[in-house]
Design a protein around this motif. Structure first.
Motif, PDB file in Angstrom:
ATOM      1  N   THR A 138     -12.683 -50.901  59.980  1.00  0.00           N
ATOM      2  CA  THR A 138     -11.235 -51.058  60.062  1.00  0.00           C
ATOM      3  C   THR A 138     -10.836 -52.479  59.713  1.00  0.00           C
ATOM      4  OG1 THR A 138     -11.337 -49.535  61.942  1.00  0.00           O
ATOM      5  CG2 THR A 138      -9.225 -50.611  61.525  1.00  0.00           C
ATOM      6  N   ASP A 181     -13.514 -46.264  60.732  1.00  0.00           N
ATOM      7  CA  ASP A 181     -12.256 -46.580  61.417  1.00  0.00           C
ATOM      8  C   ASP A 181     -12.285 -46.052  62.848  1.00  0.00           C
ATOM      9  OD1 ASP A 181      -9.720 -47.433  61.943  1.00  0.00           O
ATOM     10  OD2 ASP A 181      -8.701 -45.903  60.767  1.00  0.00           O
ATOM     11  N   GLY A 182     -12.970 -46.806  63.700  1.00  0.00           N
ATOM     12  CA  GLY A 182     -13.062 -46.411  65.098  1.00  0.00           C
ATOM     13  C   GLY A 182     -14.402 -46.833  65.668  1.00  0.00           C
ATOM     14  N   LEU A 200     -16.809 -42.006  66.851  1.00  0.00           N
ATOM     15  CA  LEU A 200     -17.462 -41.407  65.696  1.00  0.00           C
ATOM     16  C   LEU A 200     -18.929 -41.109  65.999  1.00  0.00           C
ATOM     17  CD1 LEU A 200     -15.559 -43.998  63.977  1.00  0.00           C
ATOM     18  CD2 LEU A 200     -16.018 -42.126  62.416  1.00  0.00           C
ATOM     19  N   GLU A 225     -12.729 -43.081  54.042  1.00  0.00           N
ATOM     20  CA  GLU A 225     -12.410 -43.457  55.416  1.00  0.00           C
ATOM     21  C   GLU A 225     -12.838 -42.334  56.344  1.00  0.00           C
ATOM     22  OE1 GLU A 225      -8.562 -46.239  55.687  1.00  0.00           O
ATOM     23  OE2 GLU A 225      -8.116 -44.258  54.931  1.00  0.00           O
ATOM     24  N   ARG A 227     -12.746 -41.327  60.548  1.00  0.00           N
ATOM     25  CA  ARG A 227     -12.214 -41.725  61.853  1.00  0.00           C
ATOM     26  C   ARG A 227     -12.170 -40.491  62.768  1.00  0.00           C
ATOM     27  NH1 ARG A 227      -7.907 -41.920  58.407  1.00  0.00           N
ATOM     28  NH2 ARG A 227      -8.060 -44.169  58.259  1.00  0.00           N
ATOM     29  N   GLU A 231      -7.978 -40.875  66.640  1.00  0.00           N
ATOM     30  CA  GLU A 231      -7.800 -42.303  66.343  1.00  0.00           C
ATOM     31  C   GLU A 231      -6.453 -42.543  65.681  1.00  0.00           C
ATOM     32  OE1 GLU A 231      -9.272 -46.336  66.215  1.00  0.00           O
ATOM     33  OE2 GLU A 231     -10.011 -44.540  67.214  1.00  0.00           O
ATOM     34  N   PHE A 233      -3.891 -44.438  63.144  1.00  0.00           N
ATOM     35  CA  PHE A 233      -4.024 -45.154  61.876  1.00  0.00           C
ATOM     36  C   PHE A 233      -2.683 -45.131  61.150  1.00  0.00           C
ATOM     37  CE2 PHE A 233      -4.923 -40.749  60.892  1.00  0.00           C
ATOM     38  CZ  PHE A 233      -4.425 -40.535  59.613  1.00  0.00           C
TER      39      PHE A 233
END
Length: 233
Positions: A138, A181-182, A200, A225, A227, A231, A233
């Motif tokens: 991220t 992302d997470g 994840l 990406e 996630r 999550e 975003f």
């Protein structure tokens, strides 16, 4: 049936999370794998489980990365898959950060990735084939407070991936940047009972890496990406 179109792999910055899961899936596909890290003692269980070969490397040292590729080539052939999973983190207020620590953190996340991509390109370009997967975060898309060094390194990594993809894809080399992302699930970071799958799963992330490797060149992704479903975003 193994439909991954590559025959050998090198994973740099290997540990017990994403890289271990990627290694297990590659070995399940009967692809020989070299796993590299500064401290290879921690890789002993993975080596025993998968039969992967562990080699030491300081990714911030260009000469060591060059030697790693040479030794990998001697052991399993020139790596047709290279996964760069190393990163450096230093947290704290910008005014208080130690410049030497910041320099090292950025070197791990970005310069080490460049050294790896350079060595991979020198082997893959003549062969007209290969895949380079770079593990992002991220922080490579938005920088968070108290985390400037991590953001600096991951922004640079993303730029490297984009540039390398544009240069190397026409030469038959698939370069992809994966934004994690997470938070990644681990033994010390389990999902709370009221929020299942809120982190994840490293095995699920690894499956996304394998899916990238299987992409046909007419529809390559340069960035992916991943996630958790909850999550923001």
């Amino acid at each position: 049936m193994n439909d991954i179109p590559y025959r050998s792999a090198l994973v740099i910055g290997a540990g017990t999370g994403i890289s271990a899961s990627v290694t297990r899936l590659l070995r399940a596909a009967d692809i020989p794998v070299v796993v590299a890290a500064r401290n290879i003692d921690k890789l002993a269980p993975l080596v025993k489980q998968t039969g992967a070969i562990a080699l030491p490397v300081d990714a911030t040292d260009a000469a060591q990365v060059e030697q790693l590729f040479a030794e990998t080539e001697a052991r399993i052939g020139a790596p047709e898959i290279v996964v760069y999973n190393a990163s450096g983190r230093v947290r704290g207020p910008i005014a208080d950060l130690d410049p030497a620590e910041v320099e090292h953190a950025v070197a791990v996340s970005a310069l080490g990735a460049f050294y790896a991509v350079q060595q991979a390109a020198r082997r893959m370009v003549p062969a007209g084939k290969g895949a380079i997967l770079l593990t992002g975060a991220t922080a490579g898309v938005k920088g968070f407070a108290l985390s400037a060094p991590f953001a600096m390194g991951k922004f640079a990594l993303r730029g490297l991936a984009q540039s390398a993809a544009r240069e190397l894809a026409p030469k038959g080399i698939h370069v992809a940047h994966v934004v994690i992302d997470g938070g990644v699930r681990a033994e010390h970071r389990a999902d709370p009972p009221d929020r299942p799958d809120s982190t994840l799963d490293p095995d699920a992330i690894a499956q996304s890496y394998i899916d990238l490797l299987r992409q046909h060149r007419s529809a390559w992704s340069w960035e992916l990406e991943v996630r958790p479903w909850v999550e923001n975003f």
